[in-house]
Design a protein around this motif. Structure first.
Motif, PDB file in Angstrom:
ATOM      1  N   PRO A   1     -22.078 -35.404 -25.048  1.00  0.00           N
ATOM      2  CA  PRO A   1     -21.970 -34.029 -25.571  1.00  0.00           C
ATOM      3  C   PRO A   1     -21.108 -34.005 -26.839  1.00  0.00           C
ATOM      4  CG  PRO A   1     -20.511 -34.297 -23.684  1.00  0.00           C
ATOM      5  CD  PRO A   1     -21.263 -35.592 -23.817  1.00  0.00           C
ATOM      6  N   THR A   2     -21.704 -34.363 -27.964  1.00  0.00           N
ATOM      7  CA  THR A   2     -20.963 -34.636 -29.207  1.00  0.00           C
ATOM      8  C   THR A   2     -20.023 -33.508 -29.609  1.00  0.00           C
ATOM      9  OG1 THR A   2     -22.865 -35.928 -29.952  1.00  0.00           O
ATOM     10  CG2 THR A   2     -21.215 -35.346 -31.603  1.00  0.00           C
ATOM     11  N   LEU A   3     -20.550 -32.302 -29.715  1.00  0.00           N
ATOM     12  CA  LEU A   3     -19.735 -31.179 -30.178  1.00  0.00           C
ATOM     13  C   LEU A   3     -18.585 -30.893 -29.207  1.00  0.00           C
ATOM     14  CD1 LEU A   3     -19.376 -29.089 -32.378  1.00  0.00           C
ATOM     15  CD2 LEU A   3     -20.892 -27.547 -31.100  1.00  0.00           C
ATOM     16  N   LEU A   4     -18.858 -30.981 -27.908  1.00  0.00           N
ATOM     17  CA  LEU A   4     -17.813 -30.760 -26.907  1.00  0.00           C
ATOM     18  C   LEU A   4     -16.728 -31.825 -27.015  1.00  0.00           C
ATOM     19  CD1 LEU A   4     -16.813 -29.123 -24.472  1.00  0.00           C
ATOM     20  CD2 LEU A   4     -18.176 -30.633 -22.999  1.00  0.00           C
ATOM     21  N   ILE A   5     -17.136 -33.071 -27.232  1.00  0.00           N
ATOM     22  CA  ILE A   5     -16.161 -34.167 -27.387  1.00  0.00           C
ATOM     23  C   ILE A   5     -15.229 -33.884 -28.562  1.00  0.00           C
ATOM     24  CG2 ILE A   5     -15.903 -36.588 -28.072  1.00  0.00           C
ATOM     25  CD1 ILE A   5     -18.448 -37.169 -26.425  1.00  0.00           C
ATOM     26  N   LEU A   6     -15.793 -33.513 -29.696  1.00  0.00           N
ATOM     27  CA  LEU A   6     -14.988 -33.265 -30.893  1.00  0.00           C
ATOM     28  C   LEU A   6     -14.046 -32.085 -30.696  1.00  0.00           C
ATOM     29  CD1 LEU A   6     -17.770 -33.795 -33.603  1.00  0.00           C
ATOM     30  CD2 LEU A   6     -15.996 -35.414 -32.906  1.00  0.00           C
ATOM     31  N   ASN A   7     -14.553 -31.023 -30.073  1.00  0.00           N
ATOM     32  CA  ASN A   7     -13.703 -29.853 -29.817  1.00  0.00           C
ATOM     33  C   ASN A   7     -12.606 -30.153 -28.805  1.00  0.00           C
ATOM     34  OD1 ASN A   7     -14.692 -27.763 -31.532  1.00  0.00           O
ATOM     35  ND2 ASN A   7     -16.532 -27.622 -30.273  1.00  0.00           N
TER      36      ASN A   7
END
Length: 496
Positions: free
Chosen positions: A271-277
């Motif tokens: 979950p790319t966006l969740l990881i970054l956030n």
């Protein structure tokens, strides 16, 4: 074997006694060491919390103080290794294999049993799980390694002393460190190093075995783990035999490349966006709450205190028990760097890499658990990461990549330790004989195999955590000795 010191023979004798007891009476050995470990955690938890926090403050002081300009070596010396190779070596030796083993499993465990939130398995517990993982693998650990390594590197390269723990205490105790007291200090360091690496060999073999079992049905058990340790032993002895600037350096660089590649796989396929956030939010939370987390002992909350004993205080003792090995290796590869450059590199870069790693693996695992796509929490620690990969595209390739990385970290940690053990048992020689490194390599693997065969790794882990307590007092003396010597040098420079 030439140049062997008393430390070698005394430590071998102690290892034989401890392993013999563990092999012949494993249940008794585990019961006794568990009680002792529980006593140490309960009684000295406040001490460990204070000590590790002081290490962070000392590290920050060295970065900004005038001492930061002093070079670890002669003023004309320059680093033996490039910045990337240097960072790769200290990271691989310090905690590489642990990140793969606990990268998904630890945040997942904190998510289910978060100490700082009333309700587990919630969004608040999600953030707290990552913050706690950053805390256990972040600034405090690397500050402690850095300060001990700084003391070793300073006395070894600046003052021309042998590469021994006992040598760093000469400004306080003088010639006494060349006699029985010095031998006692070095025996404790070698004992902790040998057992610490043997424990990692055992856990690494179990995880590789678990991965091969999960992917290909390779039988879980002592025979498979024997084969894994035998193969790894041949490889890491070969690497140690080739020397510091070849085998260990090349393997460490390979580790860094493989680790970054696996990290990118997880960020892109997870979950790319969740990881970054989650990384941004949780790392900010870690920095905001670091003071409170550093001194929390939960004196009025028995359930929270039990969690602290099991996790934070256990980790602090575990890292301290690894300090003789990791710090001596970091010191050995850091000749020519200034104190400021050294402390910045040791403190900041591994902490950031660890935080990104836990954010990526931990977020992915917790997200899968929350959505009910995989029941990772019910799995043994060594299988968590492989079940997580099973939910992703190219799962087989990623899992094989992970096994390769575990093996590579496995080999690097072992050959680094073999090199350090060789140094410590040959009066601090910077180039220990291959015969000594070979002997230590065989001893480490034999200890791991014997204790694996009787389920004795937990008792071994308890033993080195208990040994961490006396070594922590030696660390305090090393800091006092370092400041005394630096202050004397500063006065000389002023006079000139």
């Amino acid at each position: 074997m030439k140049n062997i010191s008393k430390v070698f023979y005394i430590t071998i004798g102690l290892i034989i006694l401890a392993v013999g007891y563990g092999a012949l009476a494993p249940e008794s050995f585990e019961a006794i060491t568990t009680r002792a470990k529980t006593f140490v955690s309960t009684t000295f938890g406040w001490y460990y919390m204070l000590l590790m926090s002081v290490m962070v403050l000392i590290s920050i002081f060295f970065i900004f103080s005038p001492y930061g300009k002093i070079r670890l070596g002669k003023d004309t010396d320059r680093p033996d290794f490039s910045l990337i190779s240097w960072l790769a070596m200290l990271f691989s030796a310090g905690m590489g294999i642990g990140l793969v083993f606990y990268g998904a499993a630890e945040p997942l465990s904190h998510f289910a049993t978060s100490p700082a939130t009333e309700d587990p398995n919630t969004n608040a517990a999600f953030k707290e799980a990552l913050r706690q993982s950053f805390f256990h693998w972040g600034f405090h650990v690397w500050a402690m390694y850095g300060v001990v390594a700084l003391s070793l590197a300073y006395f070894q390269f600046r003052k021309g002393e042998p590469g021994l723990i006992s040598s760093t205490l000469k400004p306080i105790f003088g010639k006494k460190m060349e006699g029985p007291w010095g031998v006692l200090v070095d025996v404790l360091a070698v004992f902790a190093t040998a057992f610490g690496v043997a424990t990692s060999l055992g856990f690494g073999a179990v995880q590789i075995n678990g991965g091969l079992n999960y992917l290909f049905g390779v039988e879980m058990g002592i025979f498979s783990q024997f084969v894994i340790i035998a193969v790894v032993t041949v490889l890491f002895i070969g690497s140690a035999w080739s020397g510091l600037s070849k085998g260990i350096k090349y393997l460490s660089n390979l580790n860094l490349v493989l680790a970054i590649a696996l990290l990118v796989f997880v960020i892109v396929l997870g979950p790319t966006l969740l990881i970054l956030n989650m990384f941004t939010d949780s790392f900010g939370g870690y920095l905001s709450n670091i003071v409170q987390m550093s001194f929390s002992t939960a004196p009025l909350d028995s359930s929270n205190r039990e969690w602290l004993d099991m996790w934070t205080i256990f980790y602090w003792a575990w890292w301290i028990s690894w300090a003789p090995f990791v710090s001596m290796f970091i010191a050995r590869v850091s000749k020519g760097r200034t104190i400021r450059e050294f402390m910045l590199g040791v403190l900041v870069v591994p902490t950031l890499l660890s935080a990104i790693w836990f954010s990526s693996f931990g977020t992915t695992a917790i997200d899968l658990q929350k959505k009910g796509l995989a029941d990772l929490a019910s799995l043994p620690t060594e299988l968590t990461i492989f079940e997580m990969f099973n939910t992703m595209p190219f799962s087989l390739i990623i899992s094989l990549f992970a096994i390769l990385l575990i093996a590579s970290f496995f080999i690097t940690s072992a050959d680094s330790a073999t090199f350090v053990l060789g140094m410590q048992s040959t009066n601090g020689s910077l180039t220990p004989p291959n015969s000594v490194k070979l002997t230590w390599g065989v001893i480490q693997s034999t200890v791991a195999l014997i204790l694996l065969s009787v389920n004795g790794l937990t008792a071994l882990q308890n033993t080195i955590i208990i040994a961490a307590l006396p070594f922590s007092f030696i660390m305090i003396l090393m800091i006092i000795s370092l400041f005394k010597s630096l202050n004397d040098e500063a006065k000389l420079i002023k006079k000139k």
